[in-house]
Design a protein around this motif. Structure first.
Motif, PDB file in Angstrom:
ATOM      1  N   ALA A  78       0.536   2.752  -0.430  1.00  0.00           N
ATOM      2  CA  ALA A  78       0.249   4.028  -1.089  1.00  0.00           C
ATOM      3  C   ALA A  78      -0.684   3.757  -2.256  1.00  0.00           C
ATOM      4  O   ALA A  78      -0.522   2.746  -2.955  1.00  0.00           O
ATOM      5  N   LEU A  79      -1.663   4.635  -2.445  1.00  0.00           N
ATOM      6  CA  LEU A  79      -2.589   4.524  -3.576  1.00  0.00           C
ATOM      7  C   LEU A  79      -2.212   5.558  -4.622  1.00  0.00           C
ATOM      8  O   LEU A  79      -1.876   6.692  -4.277  1.00  0.00           O
ATOM      9  N   SER A  80      -2.311   5.175  -5.895  1.00  0.00           N
ATOM     10  CA  SER A  80      -2.014   6.134  -6.967  1.00  0.00           C
ATOM     11  C   SER A  80      -3.132   7.174  -7.021  1.00  0.00           C
ATOM     12  O   SER A  80      -4.275   6.875  -6.651  1.00  0.00           O
ATOM     13  N   PRO A  81      -2.848   8.399  -7.475  1.00  0.00           N
ATOM     14  CA  PRO A  81      -3.869   9.455  -7.509  1.00  0.00           C
ATOM     15  C   PRO A  81      -5.134   9.094  -8.304  1.00  0.00           C
ATOM     16  O   PRO A  81      -6.207   9.600  -8.018  1.00  0.00           O
ATOM     17  N   ASN A  82      -4.996   8.173  -9.290  1.00  0.00           N
ATOM     18  CA  ASN A  82      -6.205   7.771 -10.029  1.00  0.00           C
ATOM     19  C   ASN A  82      -6.894   6.555  -9.401  1.00  0.00           C
ATOM     20  O   ASN A  82      -7.947   6.116  -9.885  1.00  0.00           O
ATOM     21  N   GLY A  83      -6.308   5.994  -8.350  1.00  0.00           N
ATOM     22  CA  GLY A  83      -6.926   4.876  -7.625  1.00  0.00           C
ATOM     23  C   GLY A  83      -6.776   3.526  -8.299  1.00  0.00           C
ATOM     24  O   GLY A  83      -7.306   2.528  -7.823  1.00  0.00           O
ATOM     25  N   VAL A  98       0.409   0.144  -3.912  1.00  0.00           N
ATOM     26  CA  VAL A  98       1.735  -0.444  -3.685  1.00  0.00           C
ATOM     27  C   VAL A  98       1.905  -0.605  -2.177  1.00  0.00           C
ATOM     28  O   VAL A  98       1.479   0.251  -1.404  1.00  0.00           O
ATOM     29  N   SER A  99       2.481  -1.752  -1.761  1.00  0.00           N
ATOM     30  CA  SER A  99       2.626  -2.027  -0.327  1.00  0.00           C
ATOM     31  C   SER A  99       4.027  -2.532  -0.030  1.00  0.00           C
ATOM     32  O   SER A  99       4.672  -3.135  -0.891  1.00  0.00           O
ATOM     33  N   ALA A 100       4.484  -2.294   1.201  1.00  0.00           N
ATOM     34  CA  ALA A 100       5.835  -2.724   1.624  1.00  0.00           C
ATOM     35  C   ALA A 100       5.722  -3.520   2.914  1.00  0.00           C
ATOM     36  O   ALA A 100       4.902  -3.192   3.778  1.00  0.00           O
ATOM     37  N   ARG A 118       4.968  -4.870  -3.236  1.00  0.00           N
ATOM     38  CA  ARG A 118       3.987  -5.499  -4.118  1.00  0.00           C
ATOM     39  C   ARG A 118       3.090  -4.443  -4.738  1.00  0.00           C
ATOM     40  O   ARG A 118       2.668  -3.507  -4.056  1.00  0.00           O
ATOM     41  N   LEU A 119       2.818  -4.645  -6.024  1.00  0.00           N
ATOM     42  CA  LEU A 119       1.940  -3.735  -6.755  1.00  0.00           C
ATOM     43  C   LEU A 119       0.636  -4.474  -7.037  1.00  0.00           C
ATOM     44  O   LEU A 119       0.653  -5.614  -7.484  1.00  0.00           O
ATOM     45  N   TRP A 120      -0.483  -3.804  -6.734  1.00  0.00           N
ATOM     46  CA  TRP A 120      -1.814  -4.371  -6.983  1.00  0.00           C
ATOM     47  C   TRP A 120      -2.531  -3.451  -7.970  1.00  0.00           C
ATOM     48  O   TRP A 120      -2.441  -2.236  -7.864  1.00  0.00           O
TER      49      TRP A 120
END
Length: 939
Positions: free
Chosen positions: A678-683, A687-689, A696-698
């Motif tokens: 999922a990408l945050s609205p501000n890009g 976050v990946s599962a 994991r958060l990138w």
């Protein structure tokens, strides 16, 4: 040259949602002076240390890229040895959390690790079927032992003797003499793989676990060989073993292969079996540090705990049995049965209790607390750590669960992720629960039970979330109370996809019942309260011919893209639901897709491993990209750009440019299939599962990413990988057989050899320049200033020979032999001359002697045939012997001094110890009197 487009790099920011990986074992570690409270567990490439009392993470031992495959704490409790998937071993200091030593020797995952009783040596076994013994203090490898034909499952040092026992999946248990580094005995009494073993009863008994429900028990008899030089050989062989150790080949049940019959050190004989309750294979077999308690488990959720009787307890039991037998004999008027009374194996190794865990056990560790309680920590398959206590003083000991660490993660794989509109909250949902995480602190702030979740979204306002389930339901949760507000039967099959409408008034769902359903948010009156609550209203339905796998709105809400099981993507008008376009070209179903912010492009990811970029105006395919090595599971555009991310079953996340059709960046970190992202609205955040249970958060950094540089780095990484896979160099004079060098050729050893070569070349150049300069000075008859090399100036104007020594000292101890092995012989004569110079000065004698002896071993033929080196070797012989003798004398003097100080301290301590004991006794006496007075007063 045209302008290159700049991208911003995404970097790994955090790993969360993981309590422990089930890949490696769990171990109690001593931290802050406490044993039995802190446990170390593998967590993908890191190691987490948990406080079982508080349920908090107290320390993270950070790894690099490879997954942890094995753990072993040192006997002093200060260090933790960690084995990795690529064969590397790192030793961490538990006080600082830093890695102090790295060993590279194995070519595959490390499967077994064990320290000797002093903690000076470490032995490792691997999937490459080899065993390596490492010197932890000197930070170097000692030797490699070859003999097994399959994965090593367990390795054990013997305390009293310099022996090693190893077992493997090749059904063999091998005994190694570490003085001569050879296998002197092989036990072949197993029909299947040997999965574990343990030493009991002061190392006089060996117990092994195999693929059946038997735990085989072997008696060990150590044969003291007395070698008298005057005694004839025939007499020696007869008298080498004690009468009790004579072999009876007819009665012995085991088959033993002795490679060196003349060097018998230990005799093994099978005494019987302990039956486990589990019918499947042994997964882990182990003892506590005292070897008093033994435990094992199979592929189920039951841990079986046994106690091993000590010699005193066995003697007591025998005396009791003898009394009973005598009594019985008296009653029956028989003779006294002196010899017939014996203890059975089941009486010597008794079952204490069975521990039933809440899920399948993957590994365990035992520790006997000072209070006399047996503490057990279990690492379970479903991301849980459980701690049990057994009160041994009870009549029937029962295991009681003391604590459980669960809140940090899901029990099963996360199948859907979503970001809140303010970029702060992250939703993750799995088969049993929905969790809400705070992005900045990575703490779980809400956990709500749900059915098997497949898709999710935050309702506008971020106060509610909607989950689509495998059973076709839509579940609406309120985040403030953490309660389920409403459940709707939306589809007859699984709800595969959910998409919020751009006007935020409703959403659309697609399911396995071949329907696309349109929903609107509405406020309805709640029967229990006066306030209205949010609800969902079904407004329209679009019936299709195939199962719907994914649905997406265009940003202007005019079009709806629907991916179907027939490998096509159909595009419809939202207002009339009329058909507009069909995008066909994928060979397998489209599992994911997304439409960019301006509605011009749609990208589709399929199970055929390709990503196709289409124009939404005419439905033409702009480009097909081979994206992953397995199915593309998820795809999403970065907001306000034509860049998009894909996640694949090949455990990689990749970023692509949809305008230039280029691969921008690969985010590597997950070790198994990535299910969603999922990408945050501000890009700024991704976050990946994954199937490895981790989230994991990138984070997007300000660092620009240039594609040419990225490609160059990728090529370098590939070259380094190919170097590591190359054939290992053959060592001259080394016998090809059971033993070998401990290290292996890596890019680090090649770089170290190159640095030594460069230093020697600089030394040669400087020596030539100095010769030339001296000639010029002689001709001119005056002193001419000599230009100093900038490298030597940087080191503080040192001499060229001192610079070579500096470079040599910087080579890691564990990589020294392999670096010298790569070094061409043309550099060796210079190095030997320099060694002579250094040893005469008396600096770093130990390091120089080690390197000198290794060079003499591998280049013996060429050195002895070189006339120029005869004088150098003669000089080395003299200087080395004298300097080593000096060093030994200093060491002996220091040792004697330290022992004297130790005796002085012990003598002082004894006095203070007795004084303390008297004080404590008096204090107890006073307390007891006080208590008695209080009791009397109450009475």
């Amino acid at each position: 040259m045209g302008l290159t487009r700049q991208y911003l790099r995404y970097e790994p920011a955090a790993l969360f949602g993981l309590v422990a990986s089930a890949r490696a074992g769990v171990a109690f570690v001593a931290l802050r002076g406490e044993r039995g409270r802190y446990v170390a567990v593998p967590a993908c490439e890191h190691v987490f240390v948990w406080d079982t009392r508080k349920g908090e993470k107290v320390l993270i031992l950070k790894g690099l890229k490879q997954e942890v495959s094995c753990l072993c704490p040192s006997p002093d409790g200060l260090h933790l040895a960690v084995g990795y998937e690529d064969g590397a071993i790192r030793v961490f200091n538990l006080l600082s959390g830093e890695s102090t030593v790295t060993f590279n020797g194995h070519r595959a995952a490390v499967t077994a690790l064990q320290y000797d009783h002093l903690g000076g040596r470490l032995v490792s076994g691997s999937k490459d079927t080899e065993v390596i013994v490492w010197d932890v203090i000197n930070e170097s490898g000692l030797y490699r032992l070859k003999g097994h034909k399959d994965v090593i499952t367990q390795v054990l040092f013997l305390k009293e003797k310099n022996l090693l026992v190893t077992c493997a999946k090749d059904t063999l248990v091998k005994w190694w003499d570490l003085d001569t580094q050879h296998c002197f005995k092989t036990l072949v009494g197993h029909r299947a793989e040997v999965w574990g073993m343990a030493l009991l009863s002061k190392e006089k008994r060996l117990i092994t676990g195999s693929a059946d429900s038997e735990l085989r028990v072997w008696d060990l008899m150590y044969i003291q060989e007395v070698k008298d030089p005057d005694e004839p050989e025939s007499k020696k062989s007869k008298g080498s073993s004690s009468p009790g150790a004579e072999e009876n080949t007819e009665e012995d049940e085991t088959l033993e292969l002795d490679e060196h019959p003349e060097e018998r050190i230990v005799k093994c004989s099978k005494v019987g079996s302990i039956m486990r309750e589990g019918r499947d294979r042994v997964v882990t077999l182990g003892t506590d540090r005292t070897s008093k308690f033994l435990a094992c488990h199979g592929t189920d959720a039951v841990l079986e705990v046994f106690t091993v009787l000590s010699e005193e307890e066995i003697q007591k039991k025998l005396e009791k049995k003898m009394k009973k037998a005598r009594k019985k004999a008296k009653q029956n008027s028989e003779e006294e049965p002196e010899r017939s009374v014996e203890l059975s194996l089941q009486e010597e190794i008794q079952r204490v209790t069975n521990v039933k865990a809440s899920s399948k056990i993957k590994s365990f560790d035992l520790i006997l607390s000072p209070k006399g309680e047996l503490k057990m920590v279990l690492l379970l398959q479903n991301n849980i750590i459980e701690l049990y206590n057994v009160d041994l003083s009870a009549q029937v000991p029962q295991a009681v669960r003391v604590s459980r660490i669960t809140i940090g993660g899901h029990r099963s794989d996360v199948r859907t992720l979503a970001f809140s509109s303010d970029n702060i909250a992250i939703l993750s949902a799995a088969a049993e629960s929905v969790k809400i995480w705070n992005r900045s602190t990575l703490q779980c702030i809400r956990t709500m039970e749900c059915e098997y979740a497949l898709c999710s979204l935050f309702v506008p306002g971020d106060r509610q979330v909607i989950i689509g389930t495998k059973t076709g339901k839509l579940q609406l949760y309120d985040l403030a109370s953490g309660s389920l507000m409403e459940t709707l039967d939306a589809h007859d099959g699984a709800v595969w996809s959910i998409a919020l409408s751009p006007d935020q008034h409703g959403f659309v769902t697609g399911g396995a019942d071949k329907c696309v359903k349109f929903w609107e948010f509405e406020l309805v009156k709640d029967e229990s309260s006066v306030q209205k609550r949010l609800s969902m209203k079904h407004v329209r339905i679009l019936q299709l011919d195939e199962d719907v796998l994914c649905v997406r709105y265009s940003p202007n809400q005019k079009l709806l893209a629907v991916s179907l099981l027939d490998c096509t993507v159909k595009v419809f008008y939202v207002d009339t639901l009329k058909f507009f376009l069909s995008l066909y070209g994928h060979k397998l179903p489209v599992l994911c897709m997304d439409i960019c912010y301006d509605g011009t492009l749609i990208a589709t990811g399929s199970a055929d491993r390709n990503v196709k970029i289409w124009g939404l105006d005419f439905g033409d395919c702009h480009r097909s990209l081979f994206a992953h090595d397995d199915s593309v599971m998820y795809l999403q555009f970065v907001p306000k750009s034509h860049l998009f991310f894909t996640a694949g079953k090949d455990s990689k996340i990749k970023q692509w440019d949809a305008d230039k059709f280029e691969h921008v960046q690969t985010l590597e970190g997950h070790h198994q299939e990535v299910w969603c992202l999922a990408l945050s609205p501000n890009g700024d955040y991704v976050v990946s599962a994954s199937h490895d249970k981790s989230l994991r958060l990138w984070e997007r950094t300000r660092e620009p990413l240039i594609l040419e540089e990225e490609r160059e780095m990728q090529r370098e990484a590939e070259y380094e990988e190919s170097v590591a896979k190359e054939e290992q160099p053959v060592v001259a004079g080394e016998r090809q057989g059971e033993t070998g060098l401990a290290g292996k050729k890596t890019i680090e050893t090649i770089k170290a050899a190159e640095r030594i070569m460069e230093a020697i070349e600089l030394y040669r150049e400087e020596m030539a320049k100095l010769k030339e300069h001296n000639a010029i000075c002689k001709a001119a008859g005056k002193e001419v200033p000599f230009p100093v090399n900038p490298i030597l100036r940087a080191y503080g104007n040192i001499t060229p020979s001192a610079y070579v020594l500096e470079v040599f000292k910087k080579v890691k101890s564990s990589e020294l032999e392999e670096s010298l092995l790569v070094l061409p012989f043309s550099y060796v004569p210079d190095l030997l001359r320099l060694f002579n110079e250094y040893i005469q000065l008396g600096s770093d004698i130990e390091l120089l002697c080690r390197a000198l002896l290794f060079l003499l071993k591998i280049h013996f033929g060429q050195i002895t045939s070189n006339q120029m080196l005869v004088t150098v070797i003669e000089n080395l012989k003299k200087t080395t012997i004298s300097r080593v003798t000096e060093a030994r004398d200093v060491l002996g003097f220091n040792m004697a001094g330290l022992q004297f100080l130790k005796r002085e301290i012990e003598a002082k301590d004894e006095v203070t110890f007795f004084a303390d004991a008297t004080e404590r006794f008096e204090e107890k006496k006073r307390k007891r009197k006080k208590k008695e007075k209080m009791v009397l007063a109450v009475l």
